[in-house]
Every structure is written in C-alpha cells, then in structure tokens.
Design a protein around this motif. Structure first.
Motif, PDB file in Angstrom:
ATOM      1  N   TYR A 173      32.617  37.030  -6.701  1.00  0.00           N
ATOM      2  CA  TYR A 173      33.594  37.082  -6.282  1.00  0.00           C
ATOM      3  C   TYR A 173      34.028  35.712  -6.486  1.00  0.00           C
ATOM      4  O   TYR A 173      33.503  34.237  -6.363  1.00  0.00           O
ATOM      5  N   GLY A 189      44.158  35.559  -1.990  1.00  0.00           N
ATOM      6  CA  GLY A 189      43.456  36.638  -2.771  1.00  0.00           C
ATOM      7  C   GLY A 189      42.481  36.518  -2.774  1.00  0.00           C
ATOM      8  O   GLY A 189      41.387  35.570  -2.746  1.00  0.00           O
ATOM      9  N   ASP A 190      41.553  37.783  -3.127  1.00  0.00           N
ATOM     10  CA  ASP A 190      40.289  38.216  -3.220  1.00  0.00           C
ATOM     11  C   ASP A 190      40.128  39.239  -4.168  1.00  0.00           C
ATOM     12  O   ASP A 190      40.708  39.715  -4.376  1.00  0.00           O
ATOM     13  N   PHE A 191      39.174  38.329  -5.125  1.00  0.00           N
ATOM     14  CA  PHE A 191      38.290  39.020  -6.159  1.00  0.00           C
ATOM     15  C   PHE A 191      37.131  39.227  -6.167  1.00  0.00           C
ATOM     16  O   PHE A 191      36.622  38.467  -6.078  1.00  0.00           O
ATOM     17  N   SER A 214      36.011  46.408 -10.269  1.00  0.00           N
ATOM     18  CA  SER A 214      36.847  45.254  -9.461  1.00  0.00           C
ATOM     19  C   SER A 214      37.824  45.973  -8.195  1.00  0.00           C
ATOM     20  O   SER A 214      38.703  46.422  -8.749  1.00  0.00           O
ATOM     21  N   ARG A 215      37.749  44.398  -7.552  1.00  0.00           N
ATOM     22  CA  ARG A 215      39.373  44.751  -6.292  1.00  0.00           C
ATOM     23  C   ARG A 215      40.094  43.700  -6.841  1.00  0.00           C
ATOM     24  O   ARG A 215      39.106  42.624  -6.266  1.00  0.00           O
ATOM     25  N   ARG A 216      41.436  44.027  -6.003  1.00  0.00           N
ATOM     26  CA  ARG A 216      41.761  42.378  -6.462  1.00  0.00           C
ATOM     27  C   ARG A 216      42.734  43.177  -5.287  1.00  0.00           C
ATOM     28  O   ARG A 216      44.123  43.641  -5.422  1.00  0.00           O
ATOM     29  N   GLN A 217      42.926  41.863  -4.580  1.00  0.00           N
ATOM     30  CA  GLN A 217      43.537  42.381  -2.766  1.00  0.00           C
ATOM     31  C   GLN A 217      44.350  40.631  -2.730  1.00  0.00           C
ATOM     32  O   GLN A 217      43.881  40.137  -2.263  1.00  0.00           O
ATOM     33  N   GLU A 218      45.811  41.009  -2.285  1.00  0.00           N
ATOM     34  CA  GLU A 218      46.410  39.547  -2.026  1.00  0.00           C
ATOM     35  C   GLU A 218      47.299  39.834  -0.779  1.00  0.00           C
ATOM     36  O   GLU A 218      48.306  41.632  -0.797  1.00  0.00           O
TER      37      GLU A 218
END
Length: 683
Positions: A18, A62-64, A84-88
């Motif tokens: 994370y 941002g979170d990865f 994988s998830r990238r949220q911004e």
C-alpha cells in the motif's frame, strides 16, 4: 508499506503493498493582465482583481493498493495473479489567470486485474497475459452551478465550464514467445488483442461561459461579452474499439562482433475513426453546401456507416544493429531505424458524435449587432446574462446554433519514422556513449475550418451556407499535423560497486522539437502547413542530469539527483488581428535563465543520506533516510505572459495588451525546499 512471503513453501507466494500519497501543493493566481486591462476589468465587472489573486492550496490525495499471488507448480512454470487499484483526487487547473473558484477536482479510479503465465521450455519461453482494466475519469467542477466569466488576459472566475465522467473498460489478451533453438538467433513473436468499451458523459457548458475581450479594432471592451457558449444537450456516448497487434523479430548474432535486430509489427483498429458513424441528413446537406477545396471534399466527410474502412496498412518495419569493433565491448557502434504508428484517434474524433448528441450553442455579441470578422453578431442585452436568456435568444434568432464537426473518411493514423546512430566507448572505469536521434511525425489529427472565404483560400469564415441547416460553423478533421525532433545524447557512467564504494551517471541532451499547425485544433491558418515550423511547447534545448552515490563511514550512504535545464518553450499567441479563432498567430518563447548566474532556467538539486543495517540477523534489513529536496530552493517558474495584442488603444495611445517577456512566471514547476524522512523494514 509492503508485506510478502511464502504460503506454501517453494510453491505459492504472496505479496501486498500500500502506498499513500497526500500532498498540499500551492499555486499562485497572479494575473498577467496589463494595467489598462485590469482597470477595464474592475470598472466593468464590479469586482476587484485582488479578490481572486493569491496563493491557494492544491490538495492531492492518492492511494495505491497492490496484491499478487505467485504459483510455481514446477521448475518450468510461473503463474502470477495480481490486482491493483489507484484512486486519486486532485484539485487543479487553476493558477495564473485562472481563479481557484474555477478549479476542478480530477477524480481517478483505476482497477487492474492481471493473470500472467510464463512457461520455460528447453529452447523457448512463452508468456501469456490476460488483463482487465476498469478506468473512471471524473473531473468535476468545484462550482458547477456558477457560469464561467473569462476576461481575456486578466482573469477567469466562476465555475469550471464542464464536468465529465468517462468510464473505460479494457479486455486484453497477449502472448509472446521467444525461441532460441537455432544457433546465433533469438526469434520473438507475439500477438495482442484489446477490446475497449467507453461510456462518455460530458456535461459541457450546462451553465454558460461568457468571454470578454478588449479589441479596439472590433469595438470590444470589457463592458459586455464578445461571446457565450451554452450546452444544449445532455446524453451519454457509448463506443467500442478493438485493437489487434502482431509482431515478429529476430536478434541475429552474425559474428561475435556484429548483431542485427530485424523485425516488423502490424496494427489494426476496428473503430479508430468513428467508423460506424452515420452523418445526419441536415449535417450532410450543410457539408454539401460548402465549396470543394484542395483540402476539403464534402463527400469525403459524409458517411452512411460504411464509408470508413479500418486502416490495414499500419505495417511498421524495424532494423537495428550493434558492432563491437575489437570484440571486447570497449568500442561498440550501434544504430537503428523504424516506423511506429500511434493509436490515439479513437479519442480525438469523439467530437463528431459528441457534438451531435450534446451540441454547444455559440452566441456572438457586439455593441451594435454588426458582423465581426465575417461572422454575424447580435447586439448585447443584459437579459442574455443567464441560461434562460440565452435559450430565449436561440429560439428567436440564428444565434446559439451549434458547430458541425466531421471526420475525414480516409484519414490515416499518425506515424513516426525514427532513426538513431551512436557509439559506446569504455574509458578506464567509465562507460561513455554518444547518440544522435531523429524522429519525423506525420498524419497527426487536427481540426480546421471548412468555411473559409474565397473558396477556402481566404480568412475565416463564410457561414451563411450553413445557417439554413442549423449550424454556426463547420470544423472538419484533417490528418495533416507534422512534427520533427532532433537530438544528441551523451552519457557517462560509472556503475556503483561495493568494492569501489561509489557510482556516477551524467546525461546531457541537446535537442530541438518542432511542429506545424496547432494541436487538436488548427483554426488560425488554412491548413497546418501554413503555420510553418515552430518550437513545440515543452521543447528544451539543453538538459543535464547528474546522479551519483558514495559510501560514507559508519555505514552511511550519500546520494544525489541533480537536474539542470535551459528552460522549456511555451506558446505565445499574437491576438493583434483579433482573438476569434482564425485570426491568431503563434510563436514560441523560452523562459529567462535565472539559475547559476543565467546559465540555466531550471535547477533542482535533491540530496539523500541513508543508512541500512540488520536488526534481527542477516535476513532482515532496516533503512532510515533523510531527503533534502530542492536543496537550494530554486524557483523554476512556469505560467509566463503568453499572449499580446499590439493594436493601439485610442483611450491610452498604448498597445492594448503588450507582451511582458521579463515578467516571471505565475507559478513554479517544483516545490520549495523541503525535508523528507523515510524508514523501511524488510524481512
């Protein structure tokens, strides 16, 4: 933060990580407007410029997340399954002449699922990939209920003029095989199929955008708007595209000194140019009402859904070589040439269907209702300062008609031809390399006017033939953008080794990047070729990157990453002939050099001190580091004065909006000096 290890010894492993990235950046709202323009704004708008200027926080969050399972059923196979998830969220697009009130929140969520199977045989390796991508891009206005007010060259305030939501889902299968069963050859071949589905919901100009301009030659001041735009529809666009790619390559060791790399790639798209689109009857009639020119044939922009065949000629050969002069890696000559096709027209041509489903009405105003630069206007009335007022005007006049967008039926995809040649030379403990490179781009997609006067050879625009069919203008696609890039690279490397205790890399680039035309729109000349060549935005002639590390006593290690640049070009707009599309002229300028006594325009020095040591034994490692970023607090500016109007203002006897090349940028490319602490533990 990461964690990994075995689930079943020597068979099944896991890895998870994370990463959180929270930043509070700052951007300056600092108008480039002249004193006279600011006075005109404040006198007519009832607002003070100081109400909008200042430094404002631009928060990024941002979170990865990443997780992977790896299975090794035997010595020949490796299977990976990952997610994988990238949220911004990122509040941006303000600063300079754009107020914080006009900012938007760019919301991104990207989910990726990947299965990879690698099988190793006695003389081959096969890699199979299956991928699913879900991507949501949702830039959202911070103030969607407010109209946009654009006082040209001074300030933009109110709400951002669009909020959109784009959902993209991609399904990809790929297989690559490498065969080494033939002596001195390594054959590679692969195939890739990707299906992309897009849902596009563009809420443009739901609240109107009013543009004010100061043009004495056209009787315009900030007392009333010169133009307004208003969204007249709200519908979703659904589209799908399938991309197919095939390639083969042979890496052939002809002798111990000479290696050749020979290959070819073929790409194919089913819907690269909105292929199944059907031209509405009124749009077809409007196009046929326009004159045929050397660059525009109406029939080549009208389709019944079968006139746009997918381009099957995207065959891209490649050739490379390396020659070891002494067969000892001390002197190696290398080079290559190849062709590469871009696949970006699927997004570039969306306006054809978007402007049909969600038309945008164009309203042109003047103090007296007389035509301006060949286009009709209506006399300004304060009643038009609302959405309802504009809708009423559209219902009772020819103002508020949408623009017609059309795609060329036989348009070709963009293509780049690249060539390079270089030499690597070992000099003592150093490895040096000198490379020359040239890239020539053709067939870039852009939009031009189809309504120019004098049978397409004059100025903009004769729109009278379009009005009976319900259009304000016609903008058509053209595969005519050209680019070129020339560069010389020099690198000097000394790899870090534990025995020497130090490493160094120096990279210098001398380059020149140019383009003709605009970007997606080239409305200020007949065709892109008529613009002539000019430096591309972002072109930087000189750049030096120096990195290195050295071991220190007591187990510490010092490292650095330094970047020095001559400054990136920015586009300058000459609006002396009027700011309406079709009358601007473009050049490029470079920022003033204010670093190292005027040698460079960009300087950033980053320093790190780190220490690694074991806590529990040989199998674990603890790392502590401190980073000093932008150590000398260099101010690397952007947001320079980029437009001017040299028409003499009768009220002042001076240029209406002179260019101020000495003015520093309104914001910076790099953050101020800061200290960052890092700790990590591996076991």
């Amino acid at each position: 933060m990461s964690l990994g290890g075995p689930i079943i010894k020597d068979k099944l492993f896991f890895f998870a990580t994370y990463e959180g990235n929270d930043q509070d950046r700052a951007f300056n709202v600092d108008s480039t407007g002249s004193t006279a323009a600011v006075a005109d704004f404040e006198a007519n708008s009832g607002r003070r410029l100081s109400d909008f200027e200042g430094a404002f926080v631009s928060p990024f969050r941002g979170d990865f997340y990443f997780g992977k399972l790896t299975l090794t059923p035997d010595s020949n196979q490796v299977m990976d399954l990952s997610f994988s998830r990238r949220q911004e969220t990122d509040i941006q697009n303000f600063g300079g002449n754009v107020s914080y009130e006009n900012a938007e929140n760019k919301i991104n969520v990207v989910d990726t699922y990947l299965y990879k199977w690698t099988y190793t045989g006695s003389n081959f390796i096969n890699e199979f990939n299956a991928n699913y991508l879900s991507y949501t891009f949702n830039p959202t206005s911070l103030n969607p209920d407010l109209p946009t007010y654009d006082y040209d060259g001074v300030i933009i305030f109110g709400g951002k003029d669009s909020t959109r939501r784009e959902v993209q889902q991609g399904y990809t299968l790929r297989d690559d095989v490498t065969y080494t069963g033939l002596q001195n050859h390594s054959f590679k071949a692969g195939a890739r199929v990707e299906i992309t589905d897009i849902e596009f919901d563009n809420q443009s100009f739901i609240q109107p955008r009013y543009t004010y301009r100061r043009e004495p030659q056209n009787g315009l001041t900030f007392a009333s708007p010169a133009e307004a735009r208003l969204g007249l529809g709200s519908g979703k666009i659904l589209a799908s595209n399938t991309q197919i790619g095939l390639y083969v390559q042979d890496d052939w060791d002809v002798t111990s000194k000479l290696q050749l790399n020979v290959g070819v790639r073929w790409d194919y798209e089913t819907n690269g140019f909105n292929n199944e689109y059907r031209t509405p009857a009124n749009a077809a009639a409007a196009l046929r009402a326009l004159p045929t020119t050397s660059y525009f044939d109406p029939e080549n922009y009208i389709t019944d859904g079968s006139n746009r065949s997918p381009f099957a000629g995207a065959i891209a050969p490649r050739f490379g070589f390396s020659y070891d002069l002494k067969d000892d890696q001390t002197t190696v000559i290398f080079g290559g040439i190849g062709r590469y096709y871009d696949r970006n027209n699927f997004n570039n041509t969306v306006d054809e269907v978007s402007r049909t489903i969600n038309p945008i009405g164009v309203f042109r105003f003047s103090p007296n209702g007389a035509p301006r630069e060949g286009l009709p206007t209506v006399q300004w009335n304060p009643a038009y300062m609302t959405r309802d007022g504009l809708l009423q005007l559209a219902a009772t006049s020819t103002q508020g008609l949408p623009e017609l967008f059309a795609v060329k039926n036989d348009a070709r995809p963009p293509v780049n031809d690249q060539a390079s040649i270089g030499i690597r030379q070992k000099v003592g403990i150093f490895q040096a390399a000198l490379t020359a490179s040239y890239i020539r781009g053709r067939n870039g997609y852009t939009n031009i006017f189809a309504t120019r006067t004098l049978n397409g050879l004059g100025g903009c625009c004769n729109t009278a033939p379009l009005q009976p069919f319900g259009y304000a203008n016609a903008i058509v696609g053209l595969d005519g953008l050209d680019t070129r890039y020339k560069a010389i690279y020099f690198t000097l490397d000394k790899n870090y080794t534990k025995s020497s205790g130090w490493g160094l890399n120096v990279a210098y680039t001398f380059s020149k990047g140019e383009q003709d035309g605009g970007d997606l729109f080239s409305l200020d000349a007949i065709t892109p070729d008529a613009y002539g060549w000019r430096p591309r935005a972002g072109d930087e002639r000189h750049r030096v990157v120096i990195s290195g590390m050295v071991d220190l006593p007591l187990g510490f290690q010092f490292s650095m990453l330094n970047t020095l640049g001559s400054g990136q070009a920015f586009q300058v707009t000459d609006a002396t002939n009027g700011a309406d599309s079709g009358f601007n002229r473009f050049t490029a300028r470079y920022p003033r050099k204010n670093c190292i006594k005027g040698v460079f325009a960009y300087c950033e020095v980053n320093l790190t001190l780190a220490k690694r040591f074991s806590v529990l034994g040989k199998e674990d490692q603890f790392e502590a580091a401190v980073d000093l970023l932008n150590a000398f607090n260099n101010k690397n500016f952007e947001g320079f004065d980029a437009s001017f109007n040299n028409t003499i203002d009768p009220a002042t006897g001076q240029a209406t909006d002179p260019l101020e090349p000495a003015r520093i940028g309104t914001s910076t490319l790099t953050l101020p000096r800061r200290i960052q602490f890092r700790v990590g533990y591996r076991f």
